[in-house]
Design a protein around this motif. Structure first.
Motif, PDB file in Angstrom:
ATOM      1  N   GLY A  64       0.827  -1.209   0.000  1.00  0.00           N
ATOM      2  CA  GLY A  64       0.000   0.000   0.000  1.00  0.00           C
ATOM      3  C   GLY A  64       0.858   1.255   0.000  1.00  0.00           C
ATOM      4  N   ALA A  65       1.902   1.256   0.793  1.00  0.00           N
ATOM      5  CA  ALA A  65       2.792   2.419   0.853  1.00  0.00           C
ATOM      6  C   ALA A  65       3.493   2.620  -0.486  1.00  0.00           C
ATOM      7  CB  ALA A  65       3.814   2.252   1.968  1.00  0.00           C
ATOM      8  N   ALA A  66       3.950   1.528  -1.094  1.00  0.00           N
ATOM      9  CA  ALA A  66       4.628   1.620  -2.396  1.00  0.00           C
ATOM     10  C   ALA A  66       3.654   2.108  -3.465  1.00  0.00           C
ATOM     11  CB  ALA A  66       5.220   0.266  -2.774  1.00  0.00           C
ATOM     12  N   THR A  67       2.433   1.598  -3.428  1.00  0.00           N
ATOM     13  CA  THR A  67       1.426   2.019  -4.396  1.00  0.00           C
ATOM     14  C   THR A  67       1.100   3.496  -4.204  1.00  0.00           C
ATOM     15  OG1 THR A  67       0.474  -0.201  -4.382  1.00  0.00           O
ATOM     16  CG2 THR A  67      -0.903   1.555  -5.261  1.00  0.00           C
ATOM     17  N   ASP A  68       0.994   3.926  -2.955  1.00  0.00           N
ATOM     18  CA  ASP A  68       0.709   5.326  -2.653  1.00  0.00           C
ATOM     19  C   ASP A  68       1.818   6.221  -3.194  1.00  0.00           C
ATOM     20  OD1 ASP A  68      -0.756   7.466  -1.475  1.00  0.00           O
ATOM     21  OD2 ASP A  68       0.666   7.454   0.210  1.00  0.00           O
ATOM     22  N   LYS A  69       3.045   5.839  -2.973  1.00  0.00           N
ATOM     23  CA  LYS A  69       4.179   6.626  -3.474  1.00  0.00           C
ATOM     24  C   LYS A  69       4.175   6.670  -4.998  1.00  0.00           C
ATOM     25  CE  LYS A  69       6.328   8.109   0.111  1.00  0.00           C
ATOM     26  NZ  LYS A  69       6.466   9.519   0.366  1.00  0.00           N
ATOM     27  N   ALA A  70       3.888   5.556  -5.626  1.00  0.00           N
ATOM     28  CA  ALA A  70       3.860   5.500  -7.086  1.00  0.00           C
ATOM     29  C   ALA A  70       2.745   6.397  -7.629  1.00  0.00           C
ATOM     30  CB  ALA A  70       3.667   4.056  -7.560  1.00  0.00           C
ATOM     31  N   LEU A  71       1.586   6.367  -6.992  1.00  0.00           N
ATOM     32  CA  LEU A  71       0.480   7.226  -7.425  1.00  0.00           C
ATOM     33  C   LEU A  71       0.806   8.697  -7.224  1.00  0.00           C
ATOM     34  CD1 LEU A  71      -2.710   5.327  -6.227  1.00  0.00           C
ATOM     35  CD2 LEU A  71      -2.078   5.883  -8.572  1.00  0.00           C
ATOM     36  N   ASP A  72       1.432   9.028  -6.090  1.00  0.00           N
ATOM     37  CA  ASP A  72       1.832  10.412  -5.851  1.00  0.00           C
ATOM     38  C   ASP A  72       2.799  10.885  -6.936  1.00  0.00           C
ATOM     39  OD1 ASP A  72       0.275  10.656  -3.611  1.00  0.00           O
ATOM     40  OD2 ASP A  72       1.930  10.411  -2.173  1.00  0.00           O
ATOM     41  N   PHE A  73       3.754  10.043  -7.272  1.00  0.00           N
ATOM     42  CA  PHE A  73       4.730  10.396  -8.301  1.00  0.00           C
ATOM     43  C   PHE A  73       4.044  10.581  -9.649  1.00  0.00           C
ATOM     44  CE2 PHE A  73       7.698   9.119 -11.667  1.00  0.00           C
ATOM     45  CZ  PHE A  73       8.678  10.061 -11.470  1.00  0.00           C
ATOM     46  N   TYR A  74       3.171   9.637 -10.013  1.00  0.00           N
ATOM     47  CA  TYR A  74       2.466   9.702 -11.290  1.00  0.00           C
ATOM     48  C   TYR A  74       1.588  10.949 -11.363  1.00  0.00           C
ATOM     49  CZ  TYR A  74      -0.790   8.626 -15.031  1.00  0.00           C
ATOM     50  OH  TYR A  74      -1.567   8.698 -16.157  1.00  0.00           O
ATOM     51  N   CYS A  75       0.833  11.212 -10.289  1.00  0.00           N
ATOM     52  CA  CYS A  75      -0.055  12.381 -10.274  1.00  0.00           C
ATOM     53  C   CYS A  75       0.755  13.671 -10.357  1.00  0.00           C
ATOM     54  CB  CYS A  75      -0.919  12.384  -9.015  1.00  0.00           C
ATOM     55  SG  CYS A  75      -2.181  11.089  -9.017  1.00  0.00           S
ATOM     56  N   GLY A  76       1.894  13.689  -9.684  1.00  0.00           N
ATOM     57  CA  GLY A  76       2.763  14.865  -9.758  1.00  0.00           C
ATOM     58  C   GLY A  76       3.253  15.101 -11.174  1.00  0.00           C
ATOM     59  N   ARG A  77       3.626  14.044 -11.864  1.00  0.00           N
ATOM     60  CA  ARG A  77       4.098  14.165 -13.247  1.00  0.00           C
ATOM     61  C   ARG A  77       2.964  14.624 -14.169  1.00  0.00           C
ATOM     62  NH1 ARG A  77       9.113  14.521 -14.498  1.00  0.00           N
ATOM     63  NH2 ARG A  77       8.763  13.403 -16.421  1.00  0.00           N
ATOM     64  N   VAL A  78       1.787  14.068 -13.973  1.00  0.00           N
ATOM     65  CA  VAL A  78       0.632  14.459 -14.798  1.00  0.00           C
ATOM     66  C   VAL A  78       0.307  15.928 -14.553  1.00  0.00           C
ATOM     67  CG1 VAL A  78      -1.846  14.124 -15.138  1.00  0.00           C
ATOM     68  CG2 VAL A  78      -0.334  12.143 -15.010  1.00  0.00           C
ATOM     69  N   GLU A  79       0.337  16.345 -13.290  1.00  0.00           N
ATOM     70  CA  GLU A  79       0.046  17.733 -12.960  1.00  0.00           C
ATOM     71  C   GLU A  79       1.083  18.669 -13.609  1.00  0.00           C
ATOM     72  OE1 GLU A  79      -0.916  20.461  -9.047  1.00  0.00           O
ATOM     73  OE2 GLU A  79       0.213  18.597  -8.789  1.00  0.00           O
ATOM     74  N   GLN A  80       2.347  18.294 -13.538  1.00  0.00           N
ATOM     75  CA  GLN A  80       3.395  19.106 -14.175  1.00  0.00           C
ATOM     76  C   GLN A  80       3.169  19.204 -15.678  1.00  0.00           C
ATOM     77  OE1 GLN A  80       7.060  17.236 -13.074  1.00  0.00           O
ATOM     78  NE2 GLN A  80       7.099  18.164 -11.036  1.00  0.00           N
ATOM     79  N   ARG A  81       2.792  18.099 -16.290  1.00  0.00           N
ATOM     80  CA  ARG A  81       2.551  18.109 -17.733  1.00  0.00           C
ATOM     81  C   ARG A  81       1.351  18.988 -18.085  1.00  0.00           C
ATOM     82  NH1 ARG A  81       1.250  12.698 -20.903  1.00  0.00           N
ATOM     83  NH2 ARG A  81       0.729  12.285 -18.775  1.00  0.00           N
ATOM     84  N   LEU A  82       0.292  18.922 -17.283  1.00  0.00           N
ATOM     85  CA  LEU A  82      -0.871  19.768 -17.530  1.00  0.00           C
ATOM     86  C   LEU A  82      -0.526  21.247 -17.376  1.00  0.00           C
ATOM     87  CD1 LEU A  82      -3.684  17.739 -15.731  1.00  0.00           C
ATOM     88  CD2 LEU A  82      -3.415  18.098 -18.192  1.00  0.00           C
ATOM     89  N   ILE A  83       0.262  21.569 -16.373  1.00  0.00           N
ATOM     90  CA  ILE A  83       0.687  22.960 -16.180  1.00  0.00           C
ATOM     91  C   ILE A  83       1.517  23.426 -17.368  1.00  0.00           C
ATOM     92  CG2 ILE A  83       2.173  24.453 -14.782  1.00  0.00           C
ATOM     93  CD1 ILE A  83       1.203  22.794 -12.340  1.00  0.00           C
ATOM     94  N   ARG A  84       2.422  22.582 -17.839  1.00  0.00           N
ATOM     95  CA  ARG A  84       3.261  22.924 -18.989  1.00  0.00           C
ATOM     96  C   ARG A  84       2.406  23.124 -20.241  1.00  0.00           C
ATOM     97  NH1 ARG A  84       6.533  18.862 -18.749  1.00  0.00           N
ATOM     98  NH2 ARG A  84       5.548  17.623 -20.365  1.00  0.00           N
TER      99      ARG A  84
END
Length: 79
Positions: free
Chosen positions: A7-27
């Motif tokens: 669960g912790a690993a999945t949470d970290k992976a989702l946080d990373f993915y969402c952060g990347r998606v958010e950065q791409r949307l901002i760009r």
């Protein structure tokens, strides 16, 4: 214990993915919005410059009329 680690690993992976998606949307937003803002600002500057030039022309015409008017008055008095 294994579920917690997974669960912790999945949470970290989702946080990373969402952060990347958010950065791409901002760009992407910057890439689309920035040119529109620059175009609007350019048009506003051009309109302001045009108004300034028109105002200068009107002021020059008024000054010319003021210079000519006394001469026209003198000519009219002569007649």
């Amino acid at each position: 214990m294994g579920g917690t680690v997974t669960g912790a690993a999945t949470d970290k992976a989702l946080d990373f993915y969402c952060g990347r998606v958010e950065q791409r949307l901002i760009r992407l937003e910057k890439q689309t919005v920035e040119p529109e803002i620059q175009e609007r600002e350019r048009l506003e500057r051009e309109r302001f410059e045009k108004q300034t030039v028109e105002q200068e022309i009107l002021e020059a015409e008024m000054a010319q009329r003021k210079r000519i008017q006394p001469e026209a008055d003198l000519e009219e008095e002569r007649l």
